[in-house]
Structures are given as C-alpha cells and as structure tokens.
Design a protein around this motif. Structure first.
Motif, mmCIF file in Angstrom:
data_model
loop_
_atom_site.group_PDB
_atom_site.id
_atom_site.type_symbol
_atom_site.label_atom_id
_atom_site.label_comp_id
_atom_site.label_asym_id
_atom_site.label_seq_id
_atom_site.Cartn_x
_atom_site.Cartn_y
_atom_site.Cartn_z
ATOM 1 N N PHE A 206 38.669 35.700 39.775
ATOM 2 C CA PHE A 206 39.910 36.466 39.867
ATOM 3 C C PHE A 206 40.542 36.609 38.480
ATOM 4 N N HIS A 207 40.538 35.523 37.698
ATOM 5 C CA HIS A 207 41.131 35.574 36.364
ATOM 6 C C HIS A 207 40.331 36.497 35.436
ATOM 7 N N ARG A 208 39.022 36.522 35.589
ATOM 8 C CA ARG A 208 38.227 37.477 34.800
ATOM 9 C C ARG A 208 38.600 38.910 35.193
ATOM 10 N N GLY A 209 38.812 39.124 36.480
ATOM 11 C CA GLY A 209 39.245 40.445 36.931
ATOM 12 C C GLY A 209 40.606 40.820 36.375
ATOM 13 N N GLU A 210 41.489 39.840 36.239
ATOM 14 C CA GLU A 210 42.798 40.094 35.624
ATOM 15 C C GLU A 210 42.630 40.607 34.189
ATOM 16 N N VAL A 211 41.746 39.968 33.440
ATOM 17 C CA VAL A 211 41.538 40.378 32.042
ATOM 18 C C VAL A 211 40.945 41.781 31.979
ATOM 19 N N ILE A 212 39.959 42.059 32.825
ATOM 20 C CA ILE A 212 39.362 43.399 32.849
ATOM 21 C C ILE A 212 40.427 44.433 33.198
#
Length: 479
Positions: A206-212
C-alpha cells in the motif's frame, strides 16, 4: 475584449478568493496567538533586534518603522477581520477595485509579518499564502467576469507547487525512487495526526502504491492543468484527492487547504455544476472597465517576468526548495520532503525543583501542544492551524544549526514567562518555575498493534542522549 473574460470560471473565482482569504484568517489568528511570545518585544527572537540588523530594502516590513506587540496585534486582528469579510464575499459585491485593494492590504500586512518572522516564518506555505493573496487581488469582483490571465496564472502557481515538489523528491533521497519513502514518512513526519498511526501500519504494498500515486499526481498530472476542458478539470480533481489524503494523514498547516483551493482555477463552471447540480446559473457579467483591464494586464506582465527564475529552477540540477527570488515573495519556488528521515528523534524538555540534579524523580516534562511527548498521548489534529514552536522542535531534533531561539526558550521556562508557557499544553510547574532545566533526546517509534493493546501507548521511546545538561538561572549568570 471577449478574450479577457473567463465567464466559465465564476464559481472558481468564488472558491479562490474566499478560500485564500480563509487561509489568511488562520495565518493572522496564528500571529495573534503566537507571534508576541516567539518574536515580540520579549520573545525568543525579538523583532526589534532583527530590524536593527536587517534593512527595509532587504526585508520590507511595516515593522521597520516601529515595532511593538500592540502594533502587531492591531495589524493581525485587522488582517483577520478583513480576510473574514472576503470569506463572506462582502468586498466582492462592490466594484472590482474593492477586492483588489482588500487583497493587496492582506498581502502587505502578512508580508510585513513574514519578513520579520525569521526562522519561525521560514516555511514554504508562508510564501505561498503571500503569493496567492497578491494574485487573488486581480480576480476582480462580481461586477466583472474573472480575467482569464489571472485564472491561468493560478494554474501556473499550482503547477509550480506540485511539479516542484515532485522534482524535489525525484532528485532527493533514494527512498522516493525505490518507492520506500512512505514506509517511514507517516511515523517521522513533523507532526503526525490521529490517523498517522493506523496508516503507518498498512501493508508495504500500500505504501509503495502511495509513492507511485504521489509521483503521478505531482510529475504527470500538473501538465494537464493547461489542457482543454474537461481534461483540466479531471487533472484538478486528481490533485484535490491527493491533497485530501495528506489532510487525513498529517498536519501541514494550510499547505494542503490552499493547494485544494488553487485547484479550483482549473475547474470550469460546467464541471462544478455536474458535481453540485444545485449551484445557481450565473448571469453574464458586464465587460471589464478599461482601467481594470490595464491593471490586470500590467500585473500579469510583472508576474510573467518574475516567473523566469522559478521556471529555470524547476529544471535546474540544484533545484531550490521553498525559495523566494524577491523580497516580496512573488512567484516562488516550492517543494517539500526531498528526503524522508527514517528514524524519529524528539527533544524532551524537563524541569526540576530538586536541589540535586541527579534526583531522577524530581524531573518533570513540559508537554507541547502538537509534537509527540508522553508516549500514551494520541497524536492530535491541528492543521490548518500552524504550531510554529512544535515544528521547530522537530528541526531541532534533526540537528538544526541555529539554536538561539531554543536557548532563550529554556531561559523563559526558568523565568516562568507566561506568554511562553501559553504556547505549551502542560506546564508541570504551575505555582513557580523550576530551579533547573534540561533537554534530553529520545528515539521514538510508533507502537505495534500488539504493544498498543498491551500498554495503550501510541509511542515507544528510548533515550538517545542529552542535548542540554541541567542549567539554572544562577548557573547561567555565573557563566
């Protein structure tokens, strides 16, 4: 001059003028509550000393003429009252020169505060509010259609704000490029809010998706603000949604609120009415008077000329973050969190009445309003209000070089200074000031769900060192 009038952006104008004015209300009220203790005649960094060293030419401010806490309060209360009138839409009911003068007064008044505010007013959203206030002056009143040049410049301001922040991140820490930045940010940001703990514990995917999503919203979407409708409106809505997520998960003063307001400049009336069908249809506004056209075009030319350096900065190898290229804070460079700290350190200030500083039981902690302190206290929501002392305590824990204000802060606590104590949430010495003060550094981390269920604590901390050894007024006098 049909090309000059943006009749499809009447709702946008209302949102822009009233929204920016609302942020001015918050900024001026913040000055009323905090400026005298931080920067007043007996503050931590007194303005009289600053203006004696820095000329008006270097930092224009009404306070070069004379400073007193009473004068500051008159200016701040006057600014808040005028801004509230603009929120209510009262000056907009008159001729176009009335909101023009009102916003220019807000611009000059807040500029006067920021330009003597030193490190307590060194945040990017201060310059952003000043620049936005100047631009809003040229949107006119309800008697004329919104000028298209000003609507476009509002988009240019939003573009610099978003794209500049995106470029700072891409050029900054590796964590933004390997998509791990938000593994840490919710925990280590300057002032977490009640939701931050929960978001921090979401899965790493989820946090990687936030950055993307952040990179998409800041590096791709801003270019579509200048596209034909309805593409520009869709781009603006994406920016609004990302800003709302930041509102939900952190405390960044009015930065997110004013960004959402500026996004209205790319949303036309048709898009607004699609979402809010009950909005009334506006009648056709009369043509703008020649004098107003001349004034707006002159301001547009000025802003375009001043845009040269910020434009170059966006693509410079050494991009400046939150920089003003002129002393009037017009057409600035913006950006935030080029790097994300991976550990959170906090400075805990303690006082003691014990004669022996080695008596551990005698030391009691001062609690700040927003920054983490007692492990069992839930993080609070303060934005869009700005707690300036709490933010500087975050920078202090990171190793800020200029600590003059903190040294004076400790002295004020030893003196039991009432204005300083009112900036805090808990004064553990309500009857008389302590004999000694010290400052310890702790490593903080969010508790795990299991730890919180067992201890009901939001933070787990361990001592990392001593920042200031026990000091007293008597000892300082001898030194």
């Amino acid at each position: 001059m049909d090309w000059f009038d943006a009749g499809d952006y009447e709702i946008a104008r209302q949102v822009l003028q009233r929204g920016v004015a609302a942020c001015f209300v918050i900024g001026f009220i913040s000055a009323v509550n905090q400026f005298p203790a931080l920067l007043g005649e007996h503050g931590l960094l007194p303005v009289p000393g600053f203006v004696s060293r820095i000329s008006f030419r270097q930092s224009p401010s009404l306070f070069h003429w004379r400073y007193s806490d009473r004068m500051l309060l008159v200016l701040a209360w006057s600014g808040a009252t005028l801004a509230a009138a603009l929120v209510a839409g009262l000056p907009q009911l008159g001729p176009p020169w009335l909101p023009l003068v009102a916003f220019l007064l807000l611009w000059a008044g807040y500029l006067s505060i920021v330009n003597v505010g030193q490190t307590f007013y060194s945040f990017g959203w201060e310059s952003l509010l000043i620049e936005a206030g100047f631009v809003m002056a040229f949107l006119g009143s309800n008697e004329v259609a919104p000028p298209i040049t000003v609507i476009i410049f509002c988009r240019w301001l939003l573009f610099r704000l978003e794209f500049g922040a995106g470029m700072i991140k891409i050029r900054g820490g590796r964590e933004w490029r390997d998509l791990t930045a938000l593994f840490y940010h919710h925990e280590t940001q300057p002032m977490p809010n009640p939701v931050s703990w929960y978001v921090h514990h979401l899965p790493k995917w989820f946090h990687r998706g936030e950055v993307i999503g952040n990179h998409f919203a800041q590096l791709v979407v801003p270019f579509f603000l200048f596209a034909p409708q309805p593409v520009a409106s869709v781009a603006a809505v994406i920016i609004v949604l990302t800003q709302l997520w930041l509102v939900v998960t952190g405390n960044f003063a009015w930065l997110n609120a004013i960004t959402i307001v500026l996004a209205a400049s790319a949303i036309d009336d048709n898009a607004f009415r699609t979402v809010l069908p009950w909005l009334p249809a506006e009648g056709e506004a009369p043509a703008s008077p020649p004098w107003f056209v001349v004034v707006v075009l002159a301001a547009t030319v000025l802003l375009l000329v001043l845009s040269y350096r910020p434009l170059r900065n966006l693509f410079a190898r050494r991009q400046l973050m939150n920089a003003s290229f002129n002393r009037y804070h017009l057409v600035n460079a913006y950006g935030a969190f080029g790097t994300v700290t991976k550990e959170r350190f906090e400075v805990v200030v303690e006082g003691s009445d014990a004669a022996d500083p080695r008596d551990a039981a005698g030391w009691l902690a001062y609690e700040f309003r927003g920054k983490p302190g007692a492990p069992g206290r839930m993080p609070r929501q303060f934005a869009p209000y700005h707690l300036r002392l709490d933010w500087l305590m975050w920078f202090l824990a990171l190793g800020a070089r200029d600590t003059r204000w903190f040294e004076t802060f400790l002295i004020r606590l030893l003196e039991g200074d009432r204005p300083t104590l009112r900036l805090l949430r808990v004064n553990p010495f309500p009857d008389a000031p302590p004999r000694q003060i010290r400052a310890r550094v702790y490593l903080y981390r969010f508790s795990t769900p299991e730890e919180r269920r067992a201890s009901h604590e939001w933070w787990i901390r361990s001592e990392a060192g001593l920042l200031v050894a026990p000091v007293s007024l008597a000892g300082r006098a001898r030194a």
